[in-house]
Structure formats: structure tokens, C-alpha cells
Scaffold this motif. Structure first.
Motif, short mmCIF file in Angstrom:
data_model
loop_
_atom_site.label_atom_id
_atom_site.label_comp_id
_atom_site.label_asym_id
_atom_site.label_seq_id
_atom_site.Cartn_x
_atom_site.Cartn_y
_atom_site.Cartn_z
N PHE A 1 96.21 22.06 3.94
CA PHE A 1 96.30 20.76 3.02
C PHE A 1 95.31 21.37 1.75
O PHE A 1 94.24 21.50 1.75
CB PHE A 1 95.63 19.42 3.71
N ASN A 2 96.16 21.68 0.67
CA ASN A 2 95.35 22.16 -0.20
C ASN A 2 95.23 21.42 -1.42
O ASN A 2 95.95 20.42 -1.69
CB ASN A 2 96.75 23.35 -0.95
N ALA A 3 94.02 21.13 -1.76
CA ALA A 3 93.42 20.30 -2.86
C ALA A 3 94.33 20.30 -4.13
O ALA A 3 94.60 21.63 -4.63
CB ALA A 3 91.99 20.49 -3.33
N VAL A 4 94.80 19.28 -4.61
CA VAL A 4 95.67 19.05 -5.67
C VAL A 4 94.69 19.47 -7.02
O VAL A 4 95.33 20.11 -7.87
CB VAL A 4 96.52 17.62 -5.79
N TYR B 1 94.19 13.85 -3.82
CA TYR B 1 95.19 14.21 -3.16
C TYR B 1 95.42 15.66 -2.58
O TYR B 1 94.91 16.47 -3.20
CB TYR B 1 96.37 14.08 -4.30
N PHE B 2 96.17 15.94 -1.49
CA PHE B 2 96.15 17.18 -0.56
C PHE B 2 97.66 17.52 -0.64
O PHE B 2 98.32 16.66 -0.26
CB PHE B 2 95.31 17.05 0.45
N GLU B 3 97.82 18.71 -0.52
CA GLU B 3 99.29 19.01 -0.68
C GLU B 3 99.57 19.84 0.67
O GLU B 3 98.77 20.75 0.75
CB GLU B 3 99.81 19.97 -1.93
N GLN C 1 89.73 24.06 -0.46
CA GLN C 1 88.96 23.46 -1.69
C GLN C 1 88.86 24.74 -2.84
O GLN C 1 88.49 26.04 -2.35
CB GLN C 1 87.41 23.55 -1.08
N ARG C 2 89.40 24.36 -3.97
CA ARG C 2 89.75 25.62 -4.93
C ARG C 2 88.78 25.50 -5.98
O ARG C 2 88.26 24.56 -6.41
CB ARG C 2 91.16 25.47 -5.44
N ASN C 3 88.55 26.75 -6.52
CA ASN C 3 87.49 26.98 -7.66
C ASN C 3 86.09 26.32 -7.60
O ASN C 3 85.69 26.05 -8.62
CB ASN C 3 88.39 26.42 -8.87
N TYR C 4 85.59 26.10 -6.40
CA TYR C 4 84.53 25.44 -6.38
C TYR C 4 83.73 26.08 -5.14
O TYR C 4 84.53 26.15 -3.86
CB TYR C 4 84.34 24.16 -6.38
N PRO C 5 82.59 26.32 -5.25
CA PRO C 5 81.59 26.40 -6.21
C PRO C 5 81.98 27.74 -7.07
O PRO C 5 81.37 27.83 -8.34
CB PRO C 5 80.03 26.60 -5.81
N ILE C 6 82.73 28.70 -6.58
CA ILE C 6 82.95 30.00 -7.25
C ILE C 6 84.15 30.06 -7.90
O ILE C 6 85.27 29.82 -7.23
CB ILE C 6 82.84 30.98 -6.16
#
Lengths: 327, 327, 327, 327, 327, 327
Positions: B20-23, B33-35, B99-104
């Protein structure tokens, strides 16, 4: 309808299509949602012109379906003169799909459903000599030359009328391999069109195809010597663009921006370039403005939404390079 | 079902999960929303293989829930042999959140819900010696070694059978800290697996963990001397990848693309590398192709959607660097 | 309500607004969907503080409408003390729209609907001397000075009380041209506020406006000589930031990340800087941490979602530069 | 943190989970997007209470992950007292997925990932006698009885303490088949809980399970004679609800609205009923208000978003039936 | 590919298309987003069959484009035998757009782009007598009769082969006005097909068109007397459906559900009816199950997603009418 | 601009606003996404007219901001004459938010940000007597009477001019409580407007407010006796509508459809009624068509998208009641 058609400064001729742009990147198999946009090379040029205050009318045909109505209302909403658009009850409005960033990052791929479209039935009958004759510029592209025999005849009729009346003819080569049965046809037809063109837009690949050369000087020389054209804009992608303009050669760099969908950049360039020339900018200024507009439109899906109004164009030119870094 | 199972060229063993990838980017607290995507390291490798025309079967277990059916239909749709997938009515299909692009920036974080999953009940019983024995390559990863004792036994059984029958064993170290109770366990178990491996994929951190060295030459030397492995791919992130291949050392640069979600890059690499080797490419070509595939998949959410077919892979390799700048 | 208000370490005063951020880039005409976020300069600072464990209360007014309730619950959810927020049944909660990446890439444009908002009725009555007096820092910005006469009086009252009680006053110049009737007013009022400020945040344009100089040394000298301020942070955009701190000059580079919406970066900087100083970091460390937070928040729409907790901030600082390249 | 915990009027005990609700209807296999919500039966009751001005605290455990933080901030934002929520660094926050309108229209199906969740480690240690003892009502449900032995003990301890101190105990049977190993366990445990309950909420199926009867009078009689309960609300779905209240029997019709997701209706009913009773409404009024709230929450995804504030509840009750027809 | 084609129980022949379903209701002009689905009448029937455990293969042609690959992988994923699908490198995959609830509520409108599609080039060569001959049922529809002369010939060849080998022929009249040049053609061709049909599905309008009668008894009589057909299902919309089955007349009511997109209901009916008959249900049970499936699929966009598996079908039949009211 | 303004058949005067419609139902606090639409009572009427082929011009003012440009292009795209729209550089375009189905199902709530909007500066100067005088109908509403003194004067001037020149005046009472300082003002002003009205649209609540009666006959009698009006349409919600038309009383039922957002129904009614009368329909036919249009627009978010063209209107009227049941 309320309103009487006057003579627009620019008359363009060509197909306007509905674009279904993939909301997510990757192969279309895996794309679930598509976003609808009004596009089409000559239509894009029209919108670029009217956004900068230059009146423009589009000669085209649309299906009497929801997509045809969508394009009609969109163009009318933008202020394009729609008085010479005809509806065809038998043929559908042309459409296409855009696959973004796959397989090549930064490049879009298209899947057309335009064969037998309403605009493919464009014919010389659609070209009103008075309408073309009342303009200052007549513009069409190699796409119109490719979609059908009758559309081609219509485009050539427009060019001939314009030439005959001393109106500037503008031609964007816009070679689309998928639309031509074979390369020889393309070369023959596009060369014929060049014979009528006062102002030409092309890129290196197109130069190579039509002229057998791609080096800048060679391209300019060939167009001059073989076709008598001395107003040429050669688009060089991220290297920028060069113009040969009545004896002078001018180079302008491209603006570097994050690319969401590069489709429409060439039309933005052509439209803003013509608008700028018509409004008295010198060639270098016109090129800078055209480059800016091309950069603006590739930052979003859709070809026409980001075409700048005068104020936005100036802000881009002033603000570019002073913004927060985009990396 | 229609169809009789034949012997796939590659057999892989491991868990396939729903991702489930964070939109939107940022901490998951603020993501609404999650994809949904089908993923899992060995499943990713399978899809990479079949997209390039190399048949592959996956040994795994799925829950008899909607997510298990989703993965099953997805893999079958891709052409992966699903004849050795078993459904477990008691245990759920494993899932995780991205979770994408966070925190890094440029790095994704995962939150697993896979403890006690159907695939954690994978056991040696699931490994049919004839099935493994009919393949040319058997592939598994360090993730399967980590998810449960029975899954580990299954993976080791697969490796042993393959070794015994002279089938190439391929092992991707894939150290996932969150899946191991402690580091010592990981080192012991993964080292044991290396003892069965003909082809090994690992990165510098994993080399350091298992071998105590991370310099390229040291890594190759240790794997050779301690485990007798002479086919190694060492992944170096944006620096590219290096291989030690039967005495030769080859280096290939990474392709630089905008990263949306780096998860899945290693699997794309392994799968396309194996497919290319099996189809007769030399090691350098296989590495270039594998690097390209890794670049392609990180440009989107999901691990498998952008895995290339042969034609797309070639277009990427031809077109890369000639596209409009992505900045 | 459950809970008795204690004294927060920081008290801030200013308007919190609802932000409607364009989901797609380009001119707002062509944006169809907007995403709701809780924002406002001083509110952003509060959330930055509480995320790092520094208690903070916000003095403001909200409309008794759904948007006011939204902000109230959001701030309470984050742990900001909302005991000094008042609801105004007559005036609406202020809102604004964000246009992203157009016309200038990497820059956002705002369209305010805040005239006559509930917060514009902030008045000195809202400032409880005991509440301000119980804090270690009082913070406000030039925005509050601009939105109305009464809000300005409230902010000045807060500054005066704090000064009188030996509490640190923090002032972010935050010059917003659209909120001022004319530049002279802005200069007069903001200069007055500087007269009460212990810690000042500003950028080069603001320095030029208020001090007539923008070179770093000149800015520090003028603030010192004319206003007696010897704790100043000068924000230099992608060049980073410099501080003059009780005689020392420190420079810190900016972290380069992909920018989705730069709004909120300054507030993230101020809030994390103050939190870090209050928690004992030296100025250079506070600046590094503040720069990191500013980078984190510009990667998403919304100002507050990506404000880091301590653990995330550390992971960013450790991981930055070691991630996969973002190009 | 700012604020000192006072004694809330209601203390509830149970698991709060993150709900991922399918954005589109149909089997989850084919659902691509999921929407995140904060839910959990007792948490829903808490929010229902605080929205109507009755203070409430929740005793629970959350994982120290993003989903735990999400729930914590959500509840705090709503004004629920979170002073007795503990974070568990070892166990994840429980989650579940909602499939809507499939296979049965108007009914939702759930897929849990809550085994071994942080809240399953709830234990009697989490129940502070002073906290429970300071309330007017203690509320828990059969879900808490089912998720683990320790959670069950915690719930029973809460009930016992409350009973011992003369505090009203409220119990919603909430039988969830998927959470029980077998029916006998469920009957035994839930019956034990009934022995401590002053106010009971149940539906016909639950009555049949626990009491062996489902006719209204039988249900009331059995609860009275076997458990000494004389405050009962029996929920009858679209037929409405009936109460036996200290000798009186009251019937209230359901409000008919378009159902998007029926989950949460029972919690809305219980929470608004309790709030209304505590605020002095008679039983029939409390039932009408509770029915209205149940109708409101089923019209959207998520359980808590549509829980009414006093003003909205009144507008619903006044406006219902006078609106435009919903067919 | 892994797997050897066996003989499916049902072979269907017809076009599978990509459906772009409007995400929002109203005229397509104003719809911005479209959702992609795999559809096509005979393909829908295939998926209905395999979901209920009856093997099925589809004879069709697809374009060698992303949309063709999408359909191929979708069908393969569902378990449909794709061994007799051919790819056409010259012609595109057929597509269409769905406008929902406008202008008539509850009715969908379609806009086809299927002229000249790959499937329009279906020809008798595509029909392998051994493949058809190995099945128990051959199914096709009036759509295949309409899309091109060669497709019609292929369908007739399939029917003839099946008749010749004593295989049950199933024919759904599926009259689509937009696909026929004129009504007379439609009547002639569809009548010819009826001459080969053992089982026929049609509705009242189609009966009227082909037989000149629409009263139930008349329809059954005419089909029997003129075409010798004694297994007929007459669909009556919300009134339900009636069958004439080897002398008996059976009536079944429709299930009433909220309609999102009625397209695909007829295919769901036909597919589930055939599957049920093949699995030994009596006609009335088959009709009830078919009606249920039709109700299930109209509740979502897309034709195939909600086709039930056995367990879901049973739950629908058990649960229908006991759910919360949908008004 | 291309085109010379001719005289439209209808001239309307009033504010056009941007509507931000909640994508999800429930209190706006919990709504994350909002969808942009062009609306405004008189603008809606204009679009209803032009969709049915009756030319219409709108007198209004817009802000020189993106939202003003959006409305301008939208109206121009629809074919509304925009020649009498003025842009105000000082004031913003009015906007509002729509909360749907909460707290009352089937009813929408609005939150305005229109105080001080560009249109609130409408003044008698904006009303060109020649423009109004060239029309057949002049239309305005009670909203314009409410938004400012100058707008009211403009509307009254328009009504007076029209009356003076024998042009039909059409007035929709459109009482909006939130826009009036007090009820007495509303009664006085709206009564004054009634004094100039030939055709009046109102509902029962408005009748009660202005006339003190709400029974149908009483309403008609009062309007006739007190204001001399003998062309009245009284809207009765789901009960339909009644007209008193030059001595006759006609009743027409409402069409029942699923309601997504009822806003705009009245404008659809008024616009389609006027268009139908102008095109020669009798009153009953005009009412039926107007009722149909009102039903069509409430099925979607936005007021104007679903306004029917002639062909769609006919299809609705023919198809209504024959569709699949919507329950």
C-alpha cells in the motif's frame, strides 16, 4: 449565436483532438486513470496566440459528439474564433492517449484513435478564401498534411491562397512517423508544403529527413537555396533554438524546468513566436519568449493550460533562475 | 483450470505481499490515500523474467482472502506459473505500507504487517523436488530466510535440491533489519545460504555485514575464498554496479532518473540480469540491461508495473540521454 | 474540556488560515481540485515547536464555521495549547489558495480571502499578560502587523509585555506585499516592531526594504546599530542562511531537495530554530536543524505536515546526501 | 505537554484502529485506492461523546508507529482525553480494511490485521482505579473481550472497579465472529461481562447468541432475570431500536438514509445515547438522537467524521423528511 | 509460456475492448477523469464462467498495443484460456467511453472507437474446429455479428461447427443500434444466427425487432415455431426475467440495487446462467443466480470486477433483503 | 477580440461565483478535496438558455484574478455574451464552498466568501440601456438585491429600463438568509423588485416571507392583487411546481432522481422555463422541461454542467421512468 465574425489576425488549419493523458507514469497497461485535455497542434498555436492578445481562428472539423462539443467550447472559451469550425455527424472527433515517462524518462508516447476522424474529412471546401485572405498570417503543420488526402488539399489550398494574397505563411514541419504510410510520401508532401512557406519551424531530425542535413548552417542554407525560405526556426531541444531570419542567425538557450509531459512544447514555441513577432518584438526576444512558453507548457499534463498570458510570460522571464532550486 | 504445468526455466521461492503505497509524500500520519500493488522480492524477479520471455514459477503461500486472490491473479496475468502457489485458510496475506520521501528525500520507509502471514508458513513441503529440478535457475533471497523458521527451511531445501541437481542457484542477500530478531542470527543464516549460492547479489552494506569488508576487491575476494562464489553482482547505488564473473571484473554506471519510490530496484536488477544471462547476453550487457530496468521501476510507485518488456528495454537504452532534460 | 491550561514555553500570536493548495500545477483557472491544509505563519511555528517537544500556545481568533473548527482541532491534535483561541461568530475564518509552479517554476503564488477574517479582529484584549508572561519566548510576525490595526495593536502589546517581563521576543519580518496598503506603512510598522525584537528572522529583500541594505554585514550592522538587535537570522534561499548571534557570524548551507511548494519554509526554519535553541543546541546546530526542516516541508503541499519530530529530523540529517540521487 | 488531566465524565476502554476504507465498491481485489480513517468501537463512542460536550477519556495502547501517532493526534484533536493512552514500541497499531457493498449491497466486510497489535497487549495495569473512579460512566465492548486475554482482563477490571464505586457501567455486546476462537468462548466471556453491566446495547443476533431468544420481550426479560439488567437498548436495524428502561419499553424508528458504509452506526448510537442521557434527555429523546447519529455516520466512509455536534444533530432532526427526496 | 492448452468447457468468440468509464456523472464534455476497464460482451461471459469454476476460452484479436496487452493479461489473470487470442500489429484494440446517468438517470451511453479495430478483423481462420469441438458450449453474440463481415463469418463458422458436433450453441442477441448500418441488415443477420442457436438470450426490444412481438408468450412461441429454439431467456429489466425451457416457463424477479452503471448486466446474466446450468443447477436456480450476478455488476463501474465467485454469490443470495435499507 | 456584440434575446444581471464543492460528504472540517465549478444564479440561467439555443448576455463584474478569468472563459465557452462583463482590479471574484449531505441528507450547505467581491461593486453604470433594451427578456434575482446597495440599484435600474421599454422582466425571488442583514430589509427590497416583475419564480417559504401566505391559491392571489403579477411559477420541491399563467393554473410533478447536490435546481428551472416559453412551448410543456432540467442538474456536483441541450432534454423526457430502477 451572439456575435459577428470579424477577421482574425491569424488563421490556422488543422485537427484538434481530445488528449487522454495518463495520470500516473509507466506503460498504459498499468494506468487506471486518464485526464482529458483539448489539444491539437494548430489549436495549440491558436490558444498561444489569443492568450497574448493576437486574434486567431481555427479551420477544422469536429464530430457531433461530446468530445467535439468539448473542444468547440474550450476554444470558444479561450477566445479563438470558432466561426469556421464545422461539425460532422458521421465521423468521430479524433482522440489520443499519452503514456508518460515510459519507456524513456522525460519522453511521452502517443496512441492515436484518429483514423477516419471528423478532421480527416477536412477538405478544400472548408477553406474560405475571404477568411484566409483577411488574416496577416496563415499557419498549418505537417500533421495536417498527413492525416488524409483531403486535409492535405485543404492545407495546401490555404497556403496557396495566403501566398497569393501576400499573407505570411507559417509552417511547422511536425513530422509524425505514425501518421505517414511511408517516409517517401512524407518527404514529398512536406517538401511541397515548404515551397509555400514563409516562416518554417523544424527540428534537427526533421531537417535531416527533408533536407538530408542537420548541421545548423546546412539546414539554413538548404532551406534558403532549395525553397527560398529565409525565416527559419530550428529547435534544438535542451540545447535551445536557432533562427535564420532574413540573413541573421540568432541563438537562444532553452529554459530548464522539470518535465511532466513534453508534448505541446513545439506548438507553444510556434504560437508565442508568431504572436511576439506580430506584436513587434525582435526575433531574439520572440525566441526567448517562445522558449519560455515551451518550458512552461511541459511542466504539466495537457498542451494548452500553461500557455502564458502576457503578464505571466513576463513574470517567468523575470523570475526564472531566481527561484528556489528545483532539484 | 485450463492448462497443464510445464517446467519453467526459473523457479523462485519467497513471499509475495500487497504493497500500500502512499499517494502523497510525507509521514504516513498525514497520508490519506494509499495505492495497492502486488510486490514481494522473488515475485518481482519472476515478473521481470517473464516480461523478457523467460518462464518462471513462484513457490509461495497466500491467504484465502481478497489480497491473496489479488496477488494470484496478478501473477497469473503476468504469465508467472502459479501452479505451486498454495492458499492458507488460516493465515492472512502479508501486506506493508510505503512512506515516501520522508524523512529522507529519495528514500522510502516501510511498515510491515507480515508477521504470521500465510507465506511465513512456507515449509519444506512446499518445495517439489521435480519442480525445482526441472528448472535452469533456482532463486531466493535473504528475506525468505528471515520471515520464519519454516520458510527458511523451505528456501534452504530449494537451494540444496538445486545444488544437488546442478541447477544454478541465485541468491539475493536482501538484508532487512526489521525482519531479523538480531544481527547475529542474520549473519549466521545468510552465510549458510551463501554456501549454496552460485550467483550472488548484494550491496556494500550487506557485504560489510556478512563479510566485514565493503571495498569492491575485498568483497569479491572474500566471497570467492570463503564461499567459493565466483559470480557476484555488487550494487553500488548511484555509483552503479560491479560484477565479479568467473575471474573478470566489470563495472557499469547507473542510469539517473527522477526517483518516486526506490523499492523494487534490486529485484528489477536481479530479474533482468538473470533473464539476460539466460538469453545469452554477456555479463556487461546483462548489467546494463539490469541497471536500466532498475532505473525504470524507481520512477513509479509499485515494483512491477514498470518492469520492461524487451522492446521497451531497448527503447530505454537507445533513448536514454537523448531525452529532454528532466531537471 | 478536560485539562487545565499550564504555561507553554512559547506563546505565538497571529492568524491561522485554511490553505487550499492546487492539486495540479499551472494557473488556477485550469486547476480542478484543491487540497485543504491548516496553515498560518505563527501556527506553523507552533507546530514546529511542539513536534520537537517544546510546548507552545497560539493566541488567535477563528470563525465559528467548519474551517475554524478544522484549524482548532488540527492545532489541538498537534498538541498546541488552544486555550487562548477565541471564536468569532460574525467573521469567517481566513483562507487562501495556492497556485504552484506557475508562472515561475518552483515558486508558489497565493490568492487570499482573509480581509475581514475573524483573526483580523484580533485585539489587545486577546493578549493575556499572564499567559505571555509565563512563557520563555513570545513570537509574532510582520503578517500580523499587516492584517488589521487591531491585530497590529495586539501583536505590539504582546511584544511590549514580553519585553517588560524579560521574555525573549522573536519576530519574523514576513513582509507580504499584498497585505499592505503601501510600502511606507509597512516600513514604519515593521520598524516599530523591530524596536521590540530580541531575535529577528528576515531575508535579503526584507532587509533591503527595511534597512536599505542587503549585504550580509550591512544588514547585521544596521539591525545592531539602529535597533540594538544582536540575534539575527538572515535567510538567503538556496544559498543557505547566516546568523549574527551575539557577536558571532555563522553560515549554514541549504539542503537541496525537490520543491513541491516552498510556502512554509520560513516558518519551519523559525520554529525549529527556536526549539533547538530552547533545547540547548548551539546556534550552528540550530541553523542546520532549521535548514533541514525547511527543506522537509517544501517537498509537499501544506506547511505543517512535514514538520519533523526529533527522530525524523535526525534521520534526515544523517541520511541526507546518502540517498539515491533525486535527478 | 501543556495541560493537566482532569477527570472526564466517561472513561472508555478498548482498541482504536486505523481503517483503510475502499474508495470504490466491490471485492478488494479490484480496489486500487484506500482511504485512511481513525476508528475503533470505544474510540468512536468517545468522539461521539465529546462532540456533544461530554468529556471522555480512552484507555488504550497504540504502536509507536505512524498509525499510532495518527490515532493519538486525531483523538487529541477531537478533544478526547489521551492521558491514559500508552505507546508500545514492540507491537504495531491494529488496522483493518473495509470492502463496501460486496457481496451484499449495503453491507461492509472487514479484513483485520490486528492480531498481536499494541492494543492486544492492554492489561489490567493500564486501568487506573482513580481514573475510572472519577468518571460517571465506564464503557467497554465485547470486542475488547475478544482481542486477547489481557485486554479482557483489563476490561473486566474496569467494569469491576466501576461497579464497586457505583459508577454506571455501559456495555455494548459487539459480537465479532472473526475475533473469537469459538462461539462457546464468546458466550461465556460476554455473559460474564453482562454480569457487570448497568446499561447494555445489543442487537437481535447477539441476543440470540447470548440469551437464546431474539423476540423483544424475551430479550428484555432474560437480561433482567438472568443478569438483573434493567437498562437495555436493542438495535433492530432498519426497524429502529427498542429500549427497556427501568420498567418502560420505548420504540423509536430508524431514519432512512443512503448508506455508504454501515460500520460505526452502533457506536454512534451508543455514544450519542449515553451523551444524551448524561445531559438530561429522557430515554426516548436519547434514542431519537442516537438513531439520528447512526444514520448520519453511515452516509460516509469512516466512523467518526459524521458524528454530530449538538447544532448539527438538531438540524438533522428538524430537517429530516423535509429535504428533497433522495431517490 | 508455461502451460499447455487443454480443452475449455466453454468457447466464446467476440471482441474484448477497453472501457473508459467516466469517473463523474453527466455529459462527457464535463468529465475530466476516466477509469480503464477490460470489457467486451463475450469476454465478460468468459470471466463470469471462470469465476464460478467453469473453464472458458475466448477467440478474439487484439492490437499489439498497450491496451491489447492490458486485456490479454487481464483475461489470463482471471484464468480465461488465452491460447486462441491473436495479436494484430496493424489494427488498434477497440475502445469505448461510458457516459453515466446522463441524459437519462440510471442509463449509460457509449461512444465507440472500435471501427477498424483488431477484432473487426476476426475471420473464420481464427476459429479452430478442434478447439470449438472440444467444448461443451459455444457462445457468441449479436455484437460480433455486427462489427464486420469477417467477424460475422467467424461467428457463424463457430456456430456451424458447434451445431455439427452436437455442442450447445448459446447466442445473446445483444442488438447494438450504433454498430449496424441499418435495421434490415441487423434483422437478417441476427435471424440467421438464431437458426443456429440452442440457447438464446434476448430482451423485449430485441424480440420486437426480430420477431415483431414482445409479449412473453408470443416471443417464446415465435422462437420455437420459426427457429425451433426451446431454451430461451427473456430479460425484462426491473421486472426480472422469464425463461422458456424445454416446455416449461419460469419467472424470476430482479434484485433491486443502486445502479452505478448498468452496462454488463446482460453478460453477467448469460455467463452465470450458463455456468449454473453446466454445474447442474435447475433453470430457476440458474436464473436466480444469474439475476443476482447482474445486480452485483451494475453496482460498480466496469463490467467484470463484480462478477461473483461461488462463495460471494451465495452470500448475496442469502444476505439480500436482510441488509440495511439502501435508500 | 474577434466578434462584434449583437443583441442577445435575454439579458441577465447578477454575480457569478466560483463554487468549491466538497468531493466527499460530511462536515467540511473532514473534507480534504474540493472541486471547482463556475456558478451564480443568473449565470446559471444564462447557460441554461444558451444550451437551448436562446442567446443570453450576463452583466456582471469579476475580479482580475484567476477565478475571474475562469468564469469569464467558462461563460464565453458556453456561448454566453460576455461583452458586458467588467473586471475589477481591486476586488476579488466571489467564491463559496458547498457541504453536501450534512447535517441533513439531500441538502447542501454553503459557506460564502463573497463580501466585498467584485460583483458587489456592480452599479447602475454597468447597466447599458441599449443592451437591456435590445433584449426580449431581462432577468435578475433576489440575490443581486442582497449583495450590496450598488448591486441592488443596478438590478432595479435594469428592471426599470426593461419595464419602460416593454421588455419582459423575470425575477426569481431567491431569498438567501445569509446575505441579508435582517428580514425586514429583505421583505422591503424584494417587494420593491416584485413591483417591476412580469414573471416571478418563488417557493413556498419565500411566498410566506413576502406575502404572509403559502397556500397555492393565496400566493397567486396576493401576487396578482398586490403586485399585478399574473405569470408566476411556484416551486414546491418534490411535490413539483405550479404556475399561475394569465388566468390559468397548471401543475406539473417533479422528476425523482438521486440527489448529489440540489444547488442550482431553481436556476435550471428558471432558465429552461424561459427558454421554452421564448421558443414557443406552452406553459405546461415549459414547466415539464424546466422540471426535467432541475432534476438533471441535482444529480451532479456543480450547477451548470448538467444543464441540457435540446436533444438531451428530449431524451430525458422520453426515457425517464423506463430506465433501470435506481434504488
Amino acid at each position: 449565436m451572439v456575435g459577428m465574425v470579424l477577421m482574425p489576425e491569424v488563421v490556422a488549419l488543422g485537427e484538434s483532438l481530445v488528449q487522454f493523458n495518463a495520470v500516473t507514469d509507466g506503460p498504459l497497461r498499468h494506468v487506471t486513470y486518464f485526464e482529458k485535455h483539448a489539444t491539437g497542434s494548430e489549436a495549440n498555436v491558436c490558444v498561444a496566440l489569443v492568450r497574448l492578445g493576437v486574434s486567431c481562428g481555427l479551420i477544422t472539423r469536429l464530430g457531433t459528439d461530446e468530445f467535439g462539443l468539448f473542444i468547440y467550447d474550450w476554444l470558444r472559451g479561450e477566445g479563438v474564433d470558432v466561426g469556421h469550425i464545422r461539425f460532422d455527424p458521421e465521423r468521430p472527433t479524433g482522440i489520443y492517449f499519452v503514456q508518460r515517462n515510459y519507456p524513456i524518462p522525460g519522453v511521452s508516447d502517443v496512441l492515436y484513435y484518429r483514423r477516419g476522424s471528423a478532421a480527416s474529412a477536412l477538405s478544400p471546401d472548408d477553406v474560405d478564401p475571404d477568411y484566409v485572405g483577411g488574416a496577416r498570417v496563415f499557419h498549418t503543420t505537417g500533421i495536417t498534411m498527413a492525416i488524409s488526402d483531403t486535409a492535405r488539399s485543404a492545407a495546401l489550398k490555404g497556403l496557396e491562397i495566403a501566398r497569393g494574397k501576400g499573407i505570411i505563411t507559417s509552417f511547422d514541419v511536425n513530422y509524425r512517423k505514425k501518421l505517414w504510410a511511408n517516409i517517401d510520401d512524407a518527404i514529398n508532401v512536406l517538401s511541397k508544403a515548404l515551397g509555400f512557406a514563409d516562416v518554417v519551424f523544424l527540428d534537427e531530425d526533421e531537417a535531416n529527413l527533408l533536407l538530408g542535413v542537420s548541421a545548423v548552417d546546412d539546414v539554413f542554407r538548404e532551406l534558403r537555396s532549395r525553397f527560398g525560405i529565409n525565416r527559419v526556426v530550428l529547435k534544438l531541444g535542451i540545447k535551445g533554438s536557432m533562427a535564420y531570419w532574413e540573413g541573421r542567425v540568432i541563438k537562444v538557450n532553452a529554459f530548464r524546468v522539470p518535465v511532466k509531459d513534453p508534448i505541446g512544447a513545439g506548438d507553444a514555441y510556434a504560437g508565442v513566436f508568431l504572436a511576439s513577432i506580430l506584436r513587434g518584438h525582435d526575433v531574439e526576444s520572440a525566441m526567448r519568449r517562445a522558449s519560455a512558453a515551451a518550458a512552461m507548457v511541459v511542466m504539466v499534463r495537457g498542451d494548452e493550460e500553461n500557455l502564458p498570458r502576457e503578464d505571466d510570460l513576463r513574470r517567468f522571464l523575470d523570475g526564472y533562475g531566481r527561484q528556489v532550486d528545483l532539484r
